[in-house]
Design a protein around this motif. Structure first.
Motif, PDB file in Angstrom:
ATOM      1  N   ALA A   1     -14.043  31.124 -17.586  1.00  0.00           N
ATOM      2  CA  ALA A   1     -13.483  29.844 -16.969  1.00  0.00           C
ATOM      3  C   ALA A   1     -12.692  29.326 -17.541  1.00  0.00           C
ATOM      4  O   ALA A   1     -12.224  28.047 -17.833  1.00  0.00           O
ATOM      5  N   PRO A   2     -11.421  30.156 -17.866  1.00  0.00           N
ATOM      6  CA  PRO A   2      -9.876  29.858 -18.414  1.00  0.00           C
ATOM      7  C   PRO A   2      -9.291  28.698 -17.470  1.00  0.00           C
ATOM      8  O   PRO A   2      -9.236  29.014 -16.380  1.00  0.00           O
TER       9      PRO A   2
ATOM     10  N   GLY B   1      -6.628  23.612 -13.927  1.00  0.00           N
ATOM     11  CA  GLY B   1      -8.232  23.488 -13.659  1.00  0.00           C
ATOM     12  C   GLY B   1      -8.498  25.115 -13.890  1.00  0.00           C
ATOM     13  O   GLY B   1      -7.730  26.049 -14.288  1.00  0.00           O
ATOM     14  N   PRO B   2      -9.855  25.294 -13.930  1.00  0.00           N
ATOM     15  CA  PRO B   2     -10.316  26.510 -14.272  1.00  0.00           C
ATOM     16  C   PRO B   2     -10.201  27.413 -13.370  1.00  0.00           C
ATOM     17  O   PRO B   2     -10.189  27.177 -11.900  1.00  0.00           O
ATOM     18  N   ALA B   3     -10.438  28.818 -13.627  1.00  0.00           N
ATOM     19  CA  ALA B   3     -10.521  29.971 -12.578  1.00  0.00           C
ATOM     20  C   ALA B   3     -11.215  29.858 -11.333  1.00  0.00           C
ATOM     21  O   ALA B   3     -11.099  30.255 -10.243  1.00  0.00           O
TER      22      ALA B   3
ATOM     23  N   GLY C   1      -7.460  25.767 -22.282  1.00  0.00           N
ATOM     24  CA  GLY C   1      -8.970  25.149 -22.267  1.00  0.00           C
ATOM     25  C   GLY C   1      -9.881  26.204 -21.534  1.00  0.00           C
ATOM     26  O   GLY C   1      -9.395  26.947 -21.085  1.00  0.00           O
ATOM     27  N   ASN C   2     -11.250  25.639 -21.522  1.00  0.00           N
ATOM     28  CA  ASN C   2     -11.995  26.736 -20.799  1.00  0.00           C
ATOM     29  C   ASN C   2     -13.323  25.548 -20.127  1.00  0.00           C
ATOM     30  O   ASN C   2     -13.738  24.707 -20.933  1.00  0.00           O
ATOM     31  N   VAL C   3     -13.326  25.869 -18.973  1.00  0.00           N
ATOM     32  CA  VAL C   3     -14.488  25.045 -18.400  1.00  0.00           C
ATOM     33  C   VAL C   3     -15.746  25.581 -18.077  1.00  0.00           C
ATOM     34  O   VAL C   3     -15.741  26.223 -16.871  1.00  0.00           O
ATOM     35  N   GLY C   4     -16.731  25.724 -19.103  1.00  0.00           N
ATOM     36  CA  GLY C   4     -17.745  26.140 -18.720  1.00  0.00           C
ATOM     37  C   GLY C   4     -18.055  27.783 -18.799  1.00  0.00           C
ATOM     38  O   GLY C   4     -17.538  28.561 -19.578  1.00  0.00           O
TER      39      GLY C   4
END
Length: 452
Positions: A169-170, A287-289, A325-328
């Motif tokens: 989730a980059p 936002g994340p992928a 960053g990375n979201v989960g």
């Protein structure tokens, strides 16, 4: 045989049966059972035709049902729960109850959090760790080698892998090329560019936005992690949170500035209000992928037409490391207490690397072959503007390594302090002292030593 002798034999036999039962329970619960040299942990007695119980969130239910349809010889009970979303702690709480009773553990668990291995890989009160080590013979090394480099690092404890990353989730910069063209703006490349675009947008096109700070995962993972802000770090058993670092201060100042000019809003991106008010007013948004399927193409969410949305390289500070960053990125865990580990193995390999895993993925798969197929499908769909695959691949290899993975989530403190503070008209800078205190308190409750 005399009555007294019979009573003595009965008592002896009963004691023996009780002892055998205790030994069996101990072996099953990991309180001193014999380690299976093939797997590297004490295994329960295996029953090849026993059903496995799988816990999934609603988004992973389709892949579990696909497995059930494609593997009719494997008995499976699919149970849905909150997926540990938002750092709810439900996964750990439920497992703790099963540890106390010595039974009831699910065979496989999906969690939306990447930090569960910090507790799931540890023995608790004499009970074997819930999560089975996966790289000591249980899973084939060839299969494990197929993951994108670094994907399973957050689930690696003392050199062993205790969980499998479902998806990466980059954070990328999502943009609307139609609006950029209409307004005559360029895609920002740095955080400084992003703030400057916010000033122009606020002055020239009020009501249009560059994102939201209303979700705890956005505030923490997208902005502070992506800014290299060391507010959530772990070194051994010592947790630290530094809001005075230049990166932390710069991100706090930027967010307050953009909330102030209206280009960052406080609505959750998943709220009906956000969809209703901003679906056609998002000029750009980090936002994340997984925003691709969860927001932009989702008919129940933003549902933005094809050809408008694109993914650009992640934002970074001018002149500094190009990180993000990375979201989960969810994680699958196998229970060390399972009585049908072969079925568990079959299930894990299916949900990670099968064609259905690619077909049903809403975000970037963690398995390299699946990721390549998913990106090719996305890029060739005609939906995205620009080089979608290149941007996502760059982001996947640029996640800042300074973020920590303790047994609690940064989302809870943000939700408890920052979100209500903003709603009350305070700035993030105003609530940083309380936010900092809340994070450190949560670390101490979890048994970590804390350093400023």
């Amino acid at each position: 045989m005399a009555a007294q002798q019979r009573r003595h034999v009965t008592r002896t036999l009963g004691a023996g049966i009780a002892l055998i039962g205790l030994i069996a329970l101990t072996a099953c619960s990991g309180g001193g059972g014999e380690v299976n040299s093939d797997y590297g942990f004490a295994t329960a007695e295996q029953t090849a035709d026993s059903a496995i119980t799988v816990w999934v969130d609603a988004a992973r239910e389709p892949i579990a049902k696909a497995f059930e349809a494609d593997n009719p010889d494997v008995k499976i009970n699919i149970e849905t729960y909150d997926g540990n979303a938002g750092g709810s702690g439900s996964f750990q709480t439920k497992v703790a109850l099963f540890d106390q009773s010595g039974e009831g553990w699910p065979d496989v668990v999906f969690s939306t959090q990447t930090n569960d291995a910090s507790w799931a890989a540890k023995e608790t009160n004499g009970v074997q760790a819930f999560a089975a080590p996966l790289d000591k013979g249980f899973l084939d090394q060839d299969f494990l080698d197929g993951f994108t480099s670094g994907a399973n690092d957050p689930m690696t404890v003392d050199g062993s892998v205790y969980g499998l990353r479902n998806d990466l989730a980059p954070v990328v910069l999502w943009y609307n090329q139609k609006l950029l063209d209409e307004f005559g703006y360029d895609i920002p490349q740095t955080w400084e560019d992003y703030q400057a675009l916010g000033d122009k947008l606020a002055a020239e096109h009020p009501g249009y936005i560059l994102g939201s700070v209303g979700d705890s995962f956005v505030g923490t993972y997208v902005y502070y992690w992506g800014a290299q802000a060391p507010i959530f770090q772990l070194d051994g058993n010592t947790f630290s949170s530094d809001f005075d670092d230049e990166h932390s201060v710069a991100m706090t100042d930027m967010l307050d500035h953009m909330v102030g000019n209206g280009t960052l809003v406080q609505d959750s991106v998943f709220s009906a209000g956000f969809v209703e008010n901003y679906a056609d007013k998002i000029v750009a948004m980090p936002g994340p992928a997984w925003y691709s399927g969860a927001l932009f193409q989702n008919p129940d969410s933003l549902n933005i037409p094809a050809g408008e949305i694109g993914a650009a390289d992640p934002l970074y500070w001018d002149g500094q490391d190009e990180v993000t960053g990375n979201v989960g990125g969810g994680v699958w865990y196998a229970s060390s207490h399972s009585a049908n580990l072969e079925a568990v193995k079959t299930f894990l390999e299916y949900v990670i690397s099968s064609e259905k895993a690619v077909e049903l993925a809403s975000g970037l798969p963690a398995y390299a072959d699946a990721a390549s197929q998913w990106l090719d499908t996305q890029a060739s769909s005609g939906y995205y503007d620009g080089d979608f695959k290149a941007a996502v691949e760059k982001a996947a290899g640029s996640v800042w390594s300074g973020w920590g993975f303790p047994s609690f989530s940064p989302e809870t403190a943000y939700a408890a302090v920052v979100v209500p503070g903003l709603a009350a008209g305070k700035s993030i800078a105003d609530v940083v002292p309380d936010w900092h205190t809340q994070i450190l308190n949560e670390a101490q409750v979890q048994g970590y030593e804390t350093a400023e």
